[in-house]
Design a protein around this motif. Structure first.
Motif, PDB file in Angstrom:
ATOM      1  N   LYS A 219       0.821  -1.217   0.000  1.00 39.33           N
ATOM      2  CA  LYS A 219       0.000   0.000   0.000  1.00 39.33           C
ATOM      3  C   LYS A 219       0.853   1.265   0.000  1.00 39.33           C
ATOM      4  O   LYS A 219       1.310   1.717  -1.054  1.00 39.33           O
ATOM      5  CB  LYS A 219      -0.960  -0.062   1.196  1.00 39.33           C
ATOM      6  CG  LYS A 219      -2.154   0.835   1.087  1.00 39.33           C
ATOM      7  CD  LYS A 219      -3.104   0.579   2.248  1.00 39.33           C
ATOM      8  CE  LYS A 219      -4.299   1.495   2.249  1.00 39.33           C
ATOM      9  NZ  LYS A 219      -5.137   1.478   1.056  1.00 39.33           N
ATOM     10  N   LYS A 220       1.084   1.864   1.152  1.00 47.25           N
ATOM     11  CA  LYS A 220       1.796   3.142   1.164  1.00 47.25           C
ATOM     12  C   LYS A 220       3.270   2.976   0.815  1.00 47.25           C
ATOM     13  O   LYS A 220       3.855   3.816   0.141  1.00 47.25           O
ATOM     14  CB  LYS A 220       1.677   3.799   2.533  1.00 47.25           C
ATOM     15  CG  LYS A 220       0.253   3.984   2.995  1.00 47.25           C
ATOM     16  CD  LYS A 220      -0.539   4.844   2.065  1.00 47.25           C
ATOM     17  CE  LYS A 220      -1.992   4.818   2.487  1.00 47.25           C
ATOM     18  NZ  LYS A 220      -2.796   5.873   1.908  1.00 47.25           N
ATOM     19  N   CYS A 221       3.891   1.890   1.322  1.00 48.47           N
ATOM     20  CA  CYS A 221       5.340   1.737   1.141  1.00 48.47           C
ATOM     21  C   CYS A 221       5.670   1.532  -0.337  1.00 48.47           C
ATOM     22  O   CYS A 221       6.485   2.252  -0.906  1.00 48.47           O
ATOM     23  CB  CYS A 221       5.859   0.571   1.980  1.00 48.47           C
ATOM     24  SG  CYS A 221       5.619   0.808   3.754  1.00 48.47           S
ATOM     25  N   GLU A 239      -0.018   8.443  -7.049  1.00 48.92           N
ATOM     26  CA  GLU A 239      -0.677   9.471  -6.256  1.00 48.92           C
ATOM     27  C   GLU A 239      -1.621   8.885  -5.203  1.00 48.92           C
ATOM     28  O   GLU A 239      -2.207   7.820  -5.389  1.00 48.92           O
ATOM     29  CB  GLU A 239      -1.473  10.396  -7.182  1.00 48.92           C
ATOM     30  CG  GLU A 239      -0.625  11.075  -8.262  1.00 48.92           C
ATOM     31  CD  GLU A 239       0.463  11.993  -7.703  1.00 48.92           C
ATOM     32  OE1 GLU A 239       0.284  12.532  -6.592  1.00 48.92           O
ATOM     33  OE2 GLU A 239       1.496  12.168  -8.379  1.00 48.92           O
ATOM     34  N   HIS A 240      -1.777   9.643  -4.107  1.00 52.90           N
ATOM     35  CA  HIS A 240      -2.678   9.261  -3.011  1.00 52.90           C
ATOM     36  C   HIS A 240      -4.085   9.734  -3.380  1.00 52.90           C
ATOM     37  O   HIS A 240      -4.610  10.684  -2.803  1.00 52.90           O
ATOM     38  CB  HIS A 240      -2.182   9.919  -1.719  1.00 52.90           C
ATOM     39  CG  HIS A 240      -2.844   9.423  -0.469  1.00 52.90           C
ATOM     40  ND1 HIS A 240      -2.848  10.134   0.705  1.00 52.90           N
ATOM     41  CD2 HIS A 240      -3.511   8.277  -0.195  1.00 52.90           C
ATOM     42  CE1 HIS A 240      -3.493   9.452   1.644  1.00 52.90           C
ATOM     43  NE2 HIS A 240      -3.912   8.323   1.124  1.00 52.90           N
ATOM     44  N   MET A 241      -4.671   9.061  -4.384  1.00 55.85           N
ATOM     45  CA  MET A 241      -5.917   9.540  -4.975  1.00 55.85           C
ATOM     46  C   MET A 241      -6.947   8.430  -5.140  1.00 55.85           C
ATOM     47  O   MET A 241      -6.610   7.323  -5.574  1.00 55.85           O
ATOM     48  CB  MET A 241      -5.642  10.103  -6.378  1.00 55.85           C
ATOM     49  CG  MET A 241      -4.917  11.422  -6.402  1.00 55.85           C
ATOM     50  SD  MET A 241      -4.627  11.942  -8.109  1.00 55.85           S
ATOM     51  CE  MET A 241      -4.109  13.639  -7.835  1.00 55.85           C
ATOM     52  N   PRO A 261      -5.846  14.102   2.237  1.00 55.41           N
ATOM     53  CA  PRO A 261      -5.024  13.414   3.235  1.00 55.41           C
ATOM     54  C   PRO A 261      -5.766  12.241   3.875  1.00 55.41           C
ATOM     55  O   PRO A 261      -6.990  12.106   3.743  1.00 55.41           O
ATOM     56  CB  PRO A 261      -4.736  14.508   4.263  1.00 55.41           C
ATOM     57  CG  PRO A 261      -4.871  15.783   3.513  1.00 55.41           C
ATOM     58  CD  PRO A 261      -5.963  15.543   2.515  1.00 55.41           C
ATOM     59  N   SER A 262      -5.023  11.425   4.602  1.00 57.06           N
ATOM     60  CA  SER A 262      -5.582  10.262   5.273  1.00 57.06           C
ATOM     61  C   SER A 262      -6.754  10.673   6.160  1.00 57.06           C
ATOM     62  O   SER A 262      -6.679  11.676   6.873  1.00 57.06           O
ATOM     63  CB  SER A 262      -4.500   9.605   6.131  1.00 57.06           C
ATOM     64  OG  SER A 262      -3.407   9.270   5.305  1.00 57.06           O
ATOM     65  N   ALA A 263      -7.814   9.876   6.089  1.00 56.34           N
ATOM     66  CA  ALA A 263      -9.035  10.111   6.874  1.00 56.34           C
ATOM     67  C   ALA A 263      -9.661  11.471   6.585  1.00 56.34           C
ATOM     68  O   ALA A 263     -10.183  12.136   7.475  1.00 56.34           O
ATOM     69  CB  ALA A 263      -8.762   9.925   8.375  1.00 56.34           C
ATOM     70  N   GLY A 265     -11.711  11.738   3.565  1.00 52.35           N
ATOM     71  CA  GLY A 265     -12.878  11.576   2.718  1.00 52.35           C
ATOM     72  C   GLY A 265     -12.696  10.899   1.368  1.00 52.35           C
ATOM     73  O   GLY A 265     -13.620  10.945   0.553  1.00 52.35           O
ATOM     74  N   LYS A 266     -11.563  10.238   1.122  1.00 49.57           N
ATOM     75  CA  LYS A 266     -11.394   9.590  -0.186  1.00 49.57           C
ATOM     76  C   LYS A 266     -12.360   8.420  -0.375  1.00 49.57           C
ATOM     77  O   LYS A 266     -13.054   8.330  -1.377  1.00 49.57           O
ATOM     78  CB  LYS A 266      -9.946   9.103  -0.388  1.00 49.57           C
ATOM     79  CG  LYS A 266      -8.965  10.214  -0.670  1.00 49.57           C
ATOM     80  CD  LYS A 266      -7.567   9.712  -0.908  1.00 49.57           C
ATOM     81  CE  LYS A 266      -7.030   8.896   0.248  1.00 49.57           C
ATOM     82  NZ  LYS A 266      -7.007   9.612   1.544  1.00 49.57           N
ATOM     83  N   THR A 267     -12.406   7.514   0.602  1.00 48.35           N
ATOM     84  CA  THR A 267     -13.273   6.338   0.449  1.00 48.35           C
ATOM     85  C   THR A 267     -14.722   6.780   0.267  1.00 48.35           C
ATOM     86  O   THR A 267     -15.458   6.244  -0.559  1.00 48.35           O
ATOM     87  CB  THR A 267     -13.132   5.411   1.666  1.00 48.35           C
ATOM     88  OG1 THR A 267     -11.768   4.985   1.748  1.00 48.35           O
ATOM     89  CG2 THR A 267     -14.042   4.191   1.546  1.00 48.35           C
ATOM     90  N   ASP A 286     -10.128   3.758  -4.084  1.00 52.73           N
ATOM     91  CA  ASP A 286     -10.444   4.672  -2.971  1.00 52.73           C
ATOM     92  C   ASP A 286      -9.220   5.255  -2.287  1.00 52.73           C
ATOM     93  O   ASP A 286      -9.357   5.999  -1.326  1.00 52.73           O
ATOM     94  CB  ASP A 286     -11.325   3.960  -1.935  1.00 52.73           C
ATOM     95  CG  ASP A 286     -10.505   3.104  -0.983  1.00 52.73           C
ATOM     96  OD1 ASP A 286      -9.486   2.513  -1.426  1.00 52.73           O
ATOM     97  OD2 ASP A 286     -10.861   3.021   0.199  1.00 52.73           O
ATOM     98  N   ASP A 287      -8.007   4.930  -2.782  1.00 50.39           N
ATOM     99  CA  ASP A 287      -6.845   5.417  -2.034  1.00 50.39           C
ATOM    100  C   ASP A 287      -5.630   5.765  -2.897  1.00 50.39           C
ATOM    101  O   ASP A 287      -4.922   6.702  -2.584  1.00 50.39           O
ATOM    102  CB  ASP A 287      -6.434   4.381  -0.979  1.00 50.39           C
ATOM    103  CG  ASP A 287      -5.578   4.960   0.138  1.00 50.39           C
ATOM    104  OD1 ASP A 287      -5.951   6.011   0.686  1.00 50.39           O
ATOM    105  OD2 ASP A 287      -4.515   4.380   0.445  1.00 50.39           O
ATOM    106  N   ILE A 288      -5.402   4.992  -3.942  1.00 52.73           N
ATOM    107  CA  ILE A 288      -4.156   5.170  -4.700  1.00 52.73           C
ATOM    108  C   ILE A 288      -4.442   5.113  -6.194  1.00 52.73           C
ATOM    109  O   ILE A 288      -5.248   4.298  -6.653  1.00 52.73           O
ATOM    110  CB  ILE A 288      -3.127   4.080  -4.302  1.00 52.73           C
ATOM    111  CG1 ILE A 288      -2.794   4.217  -2.797  1.00 52.73           C
ATOM    112  CG2 ILE A 288      -1.852   4.196  -5.140  1.00 52.73           C
ATOM    113  CD1 ILE A 288      -1.868   3.171  -2.251  1.00 52.73           C
TER     114      ILE A 288
HETATM  115 MN    MN Z   1      -4.996   6.623   2.458  1.00 51.60          MN
END
Ligand code: MN
Ligand code: GTP
Ligand code: SPV
Length: 597
Positions: A219-221, A239-241, A261-263, A265-267, A286-288
């Motif tokens: 995921k992030k890594c 991108e974190h999109m 940013p995290s938490a 509202g993306k999901t 929903d995240d990347i």
């Molecule tokens: Mn995220």
């Protein structure tokens, strides 16, 4: 299984790690349901997981109270030169860091199984996809990876005898001596936790945490920190999109990618149910987002993930019915509360607050208790295919063409509901200066205002100044195909601390305005910070929003924005020194001029 592996270099790496970490055994994951079931059985037998009576094939895990979220303070970008990690990352010298971590890894898997997880980020056959191999000693991580990524023999097949992969080494850092009883969430103490990235060699070493982005290394890594560095070198974007498809009543399709940013509202936006008649939304990710320019000059995005690792608190049929319908079965819940009838619960769920639950720490909890029953960063892990509004093209190997980029954050004041960039460079400026209040997705203070450029502050695997330049370069390459850029804030509050905007499904009203801007069908006014809708440009039909709230939502306070501009100049842009693109300084100057400074 090991004898079937034809990739000599991979086998060599696994053998080296096994020698270092000294597990009792090595298991090559095949990604099958029976493998998942066996691991879950193991977790249940060892009191690490509770099966849920109310949801088929679903389990609750409770983490150690010290291991509840990402840990930015122990996350490292390790490059030969410190400047290449840049001012937004924590840097350690690779030789030093590897020496520290090698000591920690020595014997760290004693009494445990070493699992080898071959996984693909992106549909296995996608030209945009990348393969990773995660080594872990956590069955919880293996099961989550089964849901979040494409795991198994298909991936090994694609790897062949000498295919490229990103090595991801993970250990919870809690060896067992013979006969020692395991705890329900083994992990290492804070000072031994390291989430390390070596972007110059596409390598990830994580030690000591079993939670989320610290441990599910795809995921992030991989998909953000390592991939962003690869993308910079190779000319694409990681991108974190979220990615969503919006279809208007005439059947015209728009693809939107949004970075919050995290938490923040993306999901929720990825799965929104539009409140405006005739508009349809479908979720792609929903995240990347991994984005590449295709031969038609347009940016095409794939979701590299296979599931959702979503924030649980606040998720309800009222706010996000698609998420609720995605988590009926085959779900892993972490740090949610357990109800007396064997279901999960969290703050903000529909219906009555239960009289009694077992809270995320495993203690009795009764209604009225001041402490929340679920941790603020409690999560669900659910297969993306279970989402009722998953887009039929979500696994399209070439991705979907992006029309609109959105940036945003959580700001109780100053930042209006929506504004539109004047042009690409201005849009990059909006991304580069994005700000938000911190959330429980990271261990640390919550509610502190910080700059979170492109929602990538914790996830950019190289110097953020160079990342800004990369965005400018991508815009130059896209030219007239470059998406329009917008900035939103669903979180503005009034003087009494009440949300001014209803959010969730009503956010479709703002998306509609954006689509009409793309089509040149609706108006806007020029303000110092960008184009903005006039009240009559927004479709507010059926919404009971007071005129005062609307005015406040769309208000641009020049004095407050002068303070913002000064903060960008004095506290943000200065950090990047000569790595800050001149074109962004010009954007700041232009903003100041529009503000009359
Ligand atoms: Mn995220
Ligand atoms: P990560 O998974 O950490 O990257 O988070 P995310 O960006 O996907 O955030 P998510 O959609 O899970 O939302 C986080 C929290 O914000 C949840 O508690 C939501 O209920 C809340 N939230 C999401 N969208 C809105 C909105 O439009 N308005 C308000 N007021 N709250 C929202
Ligand atoms: C985030 O923090 O942005 C997440 C959750 O999506 S985690 O996977 O833990 O990074």
């Amino acid at each position: 299984m090991n004898s079937d592996i034809k990739h000599e270099q991979l086998k060599k790496w696994i053998n080296e790690v096994a020698e270092l970490c000294q597990p009792d055994q090595v298991h090559w994951c095949d990604g099958t349901k029976s493998e998942y079931d066996q691991l879950m059985n193991f977790a249940v037998q060892h009191q690490m997981a509770t099966p849920l009576k109310k949801r088929a094939n679903s389990f609750l895990f409770r983490s150690h109270p010290s291991d509840v979220a990402r840990l930015e303070s122990r996350t490292y970008i390790s490059t030969t030169n410190k400047e290449d990690a840049g001012p937004t990352n924590i840097w350690l010298d690779p030789v030093e860091l590897k020496s520290i971590m090698s000591k920690l890894y020595t014997g760290c898997m004693r009494g445990r199984t070493l699992y080898v997880i071959p996984f693909s980020m992106g549909p296995v056959q996608s030209p945009i996809a990348k393969i990773g191999i995660e080594i872990t000693d956590s069955p919880y991580v293996v099961c989550n990876m089964h849901i979040m990524t494409r795991v198994g023999t298909e991936v090994l097949k694609k790897l062949g005898t000498n295919g490229e992969y990103i090595p991801c080494l993970h250990s919870i850092g809690s060896p067992l001596s013979p006969g020692q009883k395991d705890s329900s969430w083994p992990c290492a103490p804070l000072e031994d936790k390291y989430i390390s990235h070596f972007p110059e060699e596409n390598l990830i070493w994580s030690y000591g945490s079993g939670y989320g982005g610290n441990a599910l290394l795809g995921k992030k890594c991989l998909a953000l920190r390592i991939a962003s560095a690869m993308a910079k070198r190779e000319g694409w974007m990681a991108e974190h999109m979220l990615i969503l498809r919006l279809t208007n009543p005439q059947g015209k399709i728009f693809h939107i990618a949004a970075a919050f940013p995290s938490a923040c509202g993306k999901t929720n936006l990825a799965m929104l149910t539009p409140v405006i008649p005739g508009w349809k939304a479908e979720c792609i990710g929903d995240d990347i987002a991994w984005i590449k320019l295709a031969s038609d000059g347009k940016p095409y995005a794939i979701n590299p993930e296979y599931g959702f690792f979503g924030v649980a608190p606040g998720t309800s049929y009222e706010s996000n019915s698609s998420a609720m319908d995605s988590i009926k079965e085959n779900v892993i819940f972490t740090n949610c509360a357990l109800t007396d009838d064997g279901d999960i619960w969290w703050e903000g769920m529909d219906g009555e607050v239960p009289n009694h639950v077992i809270d995320w720490k495993g203690n009795d909890w009764t209604r009225g208790n001041k402490e929340p029953a679920a941790h603020a960063n409690a999560r669900f892990t659910a297969p993306a295919r279970q989402c009722p509004v998953i887009c039929p093209d979500w696994e399209k190997v070439e991705g979907v063409p992006i029309d609109i980029f959105i940036f945003g954050g959580r700001r109780a004041s100053v930042v209006p509901l929506v504004h539109e960039a004047y042009n690409w460079d201005h849009g990059v400026f909006l991304g580069a200066t994005a700000s938000s209040e911190t959330t429980a997705a990271n261990i640390g203070a919550v509610g502190n205002l910080r700059r979170d450029p492109f929602a990538m502050q914790p996830f950019c695997g190289y110097n953020m100044g160079d990342y800004f330049q990369h965005w400018l370069d991508m815009g130059d390459r896209m030219g007239k195909n470059a998406p329009k850029i917008f900035y939103v804030n669903w979180f503005r509050k009034n003087a009494e601390g009440k949300w001014l905007w209803p959010g969730f499904g009503d956010n479709s009203r703002v998306l509609k305005w954006m689509c009409e801007r793309v089509e040149g069908k609706t108006g806007a006014v020029e303000t110092p910070i960008g184009y903005m809708p006039r009240p009559e440009d927004l479709d507010l039909s059926g919404l009971n929003l007071s005129p005062e709230f609307l005015t406040e939502l769309l208000r641009v306070d020049p004095v407050a924005w002068q303070t913002e501009a000064a903060d960008v100049e004095k506290n943000h842009f200065v950090k990047f020194g000569n790595r800050l693109p001149k074109r962004l300084t010009q954007q700041l100057d232009a903003l100041k001029k529009r503000l009359g400074v």
